[in-house]
Design a protein around this motif. Sequence first.
Motif, mmCIF file in Angstrom:
data_model
loop_
_atom_site.group_PDB
_atom_site.id
_atom_site.type_symbol
_atom_site.label_atom_id
_atom_site.label_comp_id
_atom_site.label_asym_id
_atom_site.label_seq_id
_atom_site.Cartn_x
_atom_site.Cartn_y
_atom_site.Cartn_z
ATOM 1 N N THR A 161 0.860 -1.151 0.052
ATOM 2 C CA THR A 161 -0.022 -0.046 -0.024
ATOM 3 C C THR A 161 0.944 1.252 0.006
ATOM 4 O OG1 THR A 161 -0.453 -0.075 2.544
ATOM 5 C CG2 THR A 161 -1.786 -1.154 1.291
ATOM 6 N N GLU A 177 -8.156 -4.026 -2.905
ATOM 7 C CA GLU A 177 -9.380 -2.844 -3.234
ATOM 8 C C GLU A 177 -8.838 -1.485 -3.869
ATOM 9 O OE1 GLU A 177 -12.444 0.342 -0.901
ATOM 10 O OE2 GLU A 177 -11.538 -1.493 0.328
ATOM 11 N N MET A 178 -7.278 -1.598 -3.459
ATOM 12 C CA MET A 178 -6.388 -0.533 -4.225
ATOM 13 C C MET A 178 -6.364 -0.400 -5.522
ATOM 14 S SD MET A 178 -2.704 -1.347 -2.646
ATOM 15 C CE MET A 178 -2.127 0.179 -3.646
ATOM 16 N N LEU A 249 -8.960 0.425 3.779
ATOM 17 C CA LEU A 249 -7.815 0.650 2.880
ATOM 18 C C LEU A 249 -7.312 2.069 3.311
ATOM 19 C CD1 LEU A 249 -6.172 -0.301 0.411
ATOM 20 C CD2 LEU A 249 -7.644 1.236 -1.100
ATOM 21 N N ALA A 253 -3.757 5.143 -0.356
ATOM 22 C CA ALA A 253 -3.972 3.775 -1.465
ATOM 23 C C ALA A 253 -5.417 4.171 -1.887
ATOM 24 C CB ALA A 253 -3.823 2.654 -0.902
ATOM 25 N N GLN A 254 -6.104 4.675 -1.086
ATOM 26 C CA GLN A 254 -7.671 5.065 -1.460
ATOM 27 C C GLN A 254 -7.643 6.277 -2.600
ATOM 28 O OE1 GLN A 254 -10.460 3.253 -0.551
ATOM 29 N NE2 GLN A 254 -11.597 4.373 -1.955
ATOM 30 N N ASN A 256 -5.435 6.853 -4.737
ATOM 31 C CA ASN A 256 -4.903 6.523 -6.059
ATOM 32 C C ASN A 256 -6.156 5.589 -6.883
ATOM 33 O OD1 ASN A 256 -2.563 7.809 -5.717
ATOM 34 N ND2 ASN A 256 -1.674 6.124 -4.617
ATOM 35 N N ARG A 257 -7.330 5.298 -6.566
ATOM 36 C CA ARG A 257 -7.873 4.523 -7.279
ATOM 37 C C ARG A 257 -8.642 5.483 -8.146
ATOM 38 N NH1 ARG A 257 -12.355 1.749 -3.624
ATOM 39 N NH2 ARG A 257 -12.772 0.924 -5.620
#
Length: 266
Positions: A161, A177-178, A249, A253-254, A256-257
């Motif tokens: 992450t 999820e990322m 998350l 990292a969240q 960058n989705r």
Amino acid sequence: MSDAVRRRKLEKSPKTKKASATNEPEPVDSEGEIVEPVIAKKLLDDEDAYSPWIDVLRVITFLFVASCGLSYLISGGESFFWGMKHTPNYLKSTWWKAKLGAPLYLTLEELSAFDGTDPEKPIYLAINGTIYDVSSNARTYGPGGSYHYFAGCDASRGYVTGCFAEDRTADMRGVEEMFLPIDDPSVDRHWSKADLEKLKAEELATAKQKVYDGLKHWVDFFARSKKYHFVGYVKRPKGWPGTEPVRRLCDAAQKNRMKRQIPGQG
């Protein structure tokens, strides 16, 4: 007249008579004075006893002292003989025990004692349950180092992450999820329900593979490293990781989705 007096004195000198009797010159010193036989013998013995190895030893000693001094200056006061803050592995009993003995099995609590804050202990980190000694790179993994977050724990999640401070855990649940697109009804309506479910299944498989590849990269890095040494394994509680709630998350990292792309507009 003076020459005759000198000749008579030389004839009366016992040392001169002795020299003429034996037809051998008397030994003299550097100033031309006659040296007594006992002293002459001692000088000869000293000359015979001289060994060039003495000079060789002096040169080696000088070079050794000069090398230590240079090491002291270059290292800023830390060298093999002066104030070693980071003792080499081969001088640590714990390193030899790890190399020659059976693997260690440490709980996370026990592992936390090897985070570099105690200079008498090596620095350990774990990844995917395997423990390595990273003491040789104390500047990076020790206190104040850029990767100190990884010391004394198994931070496998953080390797993937990138959230070093938040994800100091080996629990990888939910990390995929990322790599998953963000659901957006305005975009998702371009697929039928069946096609969207199939697409999401493919996306999930791809995301899990990315998590696996990302972690495997670092697992292989430490396993193949000649700088870091295998120590042992982390002891997990029974039922782990199901004994802990699934982590959310991390924010970095969240962020960058990305949104799912509309077909034909990729």
